[in-house]
Design an enzyme around this catalytic site. Structure first.
Site, PDB file in Angstrom:
ATOM      1  N   SER A 159       0.856  -1.179   0.000  1.00 37.15           N
ATOM      2  CA  SER A 159       0.000   0.000   0.000  1.00 37.15           C
ATOM      3  C   SER A 159       0.894   1.231   0.000  1.00 37.15           C
ATOM      4  O   SER A 159       1.965   1.238  -0.602  1.00 37.15           O
ATOM      5  CB  SER A 159      -0.947  -0.029   1.206  1.00 37.15           C
ATOM      6  N   TYR A 198      -5.458   8.099  -6.082  1.00 38.47           N
ATOM      7  CA  TYR A 198      -4.367   7.215  -5.662  1.00 38.47           C
ATOM      8  C   TYR A 198      -4.587   6.779  -4.215  1.00 38.47           C
ATOM      9  O   TYR A 198      -4.404   5.601  -3.866  1.00 38.47           O
ATOM     10  CB  TYR A 198      -3.035   7.954  -5.802  1.00 38.47           C
ATOM     11  N   LYS A 202      -4.886   2.944  -2.645  1.00 36.37           N
ATOM     12  CA  LYS A 202      -4.004   2.464  -1.582  1.00 36.37           C
ATOM     13  C   LYS A 202      -4.795   2.092  -0.323  1.00 36.37           C
ATOM     14  O   LYS A 202      -4.416   1.171   0.410  1.00 36.37           O
ATOM     15  CB  LYS A 202      -2.952   3.521  -1.265  1.00 36.37           C
TER      16      LYS A 202
END
Length: 331
Positions: A159, A198, A202
């Site tokens: 992650s 993004y 994650k």
């Protein structure tokens, strides 16, 4: 906790089979290299056979012992396509009878909004949905391996600290959430929108790892599922994003504060191999780790990652999206 040394602290992995996705450069390359150097049979995944062969060649050049050892194998996967990830997982099942370590490292960094031909946000498809499709396809072999005596099966999902950039309004209860622009159309490619998307991807990595651990615990399987943040690592993806959004001069300065890909791979290698993790499994399972193998603090993990209902929501919708893509070709 003392710093985990990726070269000296990994135990002998002879006889174990591992997969490292996105292994042709950066963190994935270093992770594959160390697993193979310590005896594991490692399947690399890259976007093309040419990249795979080049990666194998470079690994063998750096460690000639690997040449003709059968310890370096590869799978070709385009992670922008769920169908590609699913097919590669099925190919692996045809080729192997065990799987001990899966490192979900493949992903792309911050970028402008676009849709895949399967109808998903590209960053969400690459960083989450295809990783999910691949993981769940090989899951039966991970489970079968875990039932054998003397095994130590682990799934590590890479992650990022950027998980905290996910909007507080993030949800995963519809297909539209898998192509969320995180902005109005006129600001879709703004820096804030790109980082928000993004962050959502994650965050999904953390939620998937948590839900996997819940499923393993419920089934009484000793498999460890861990998500990690590698730190600020000088990779091609980070450099590209920094130059695009912050400028080349800023990157030159920022790069002084990054670590090398080998140093950055330490946390995922710790999660994947350290005897300490297995010894203290209750402490580490389902957790989000930061360099170098520490539990992430509350400030390092989005509040959204602590919502069990969001874990379930993401899991169920991802299954539905994948099923529809496999049936119809897109959503």
């Amino acid at each position: 906790m003392p710093r985990f040394n990726s070269i000296t602290d990994i135990p002998d992995l002879t006889g174990r089979v591992a997969i490292v996705t996105g292994a042709n450069s950066g963190l994935g390359y270093q992770t594959a290299q160390q697993l193979a150097n310590h005896g594991a049979k490692v399947y690399l995944t890259t976007r093309s056979e040419a990249k795979a062969l080049d990666t194998v060649r470079r690994l063998e050049t750096e460690n000639p012992v690997l040449k003709d050892s059968d310890r370096l194998q590869y799978l070709v996967i385009d992670f922008s396509l769920v169908t590609s990830a699913k097919a590669a997982g099925e190919e692996f099942l045809r080729r192997e009878s065990r799987l001990d370590i899966l490192v979900n490292n493949a992903g792309i960094a911050v970028g402008d909004f676009e849709l895949t031909k399967e109808g998903l946000s590209t960053i969400f498809a690459v960083d989450h949905v295809s990783n999910f499709a691949f993981t769940t396809t090989v899951l039966p072999l991970l489970e079968a391996t875990a039932k054998q005596l003397g095994t130590d099966v682990r799934i590590v999902t890479v992650s990022s600290g950027a998980n905290t950039f996910a909007p507080k309004t993030t949800k995963f209860d519809s297909v539209d959430d898998f192509r969320d622009k995180c902005s109005t159309d006129d600001k879709v490619n703004s820096t804030s929108a790109n980082f928000a998307r993004y962050g959502q991807a994650k965050l999904a990595n953390i939620l998937m790892a948590q839900e996997l651990q819940k499923l393993f615990d419920a089934a009484g399987l000793p498999i460890l599922s861990i998500s990690i943040h590698p730190g600020s690592v000088s990779t091609e993806g980070l450099e590209s994003a920094a130059r695009a959004y912050l400028g080349g001069i800023f990157w030159s300065i920022f790069n002084w504060f990054t670590v090398s890909p080998l140093q950055g791979a330490a946390t995922q290698l710790f999660a994947a191999t350290s005897p300490e993790v297995r010894k203290d499994a209750e402490k580490f399972k389902g957790q989000y780790l930061v360099p170098y193998g520490k539990l992430g603090s509350t400030s390092e993990v989005s509040d959204l990652a602590r919502k069990p209902e969001l874990q379930i929501q993401l899991w169920e919708m991802t299954e539905k999206v994948i099923a529809e893509i496999l049936e119809k070709g897109s959503v």
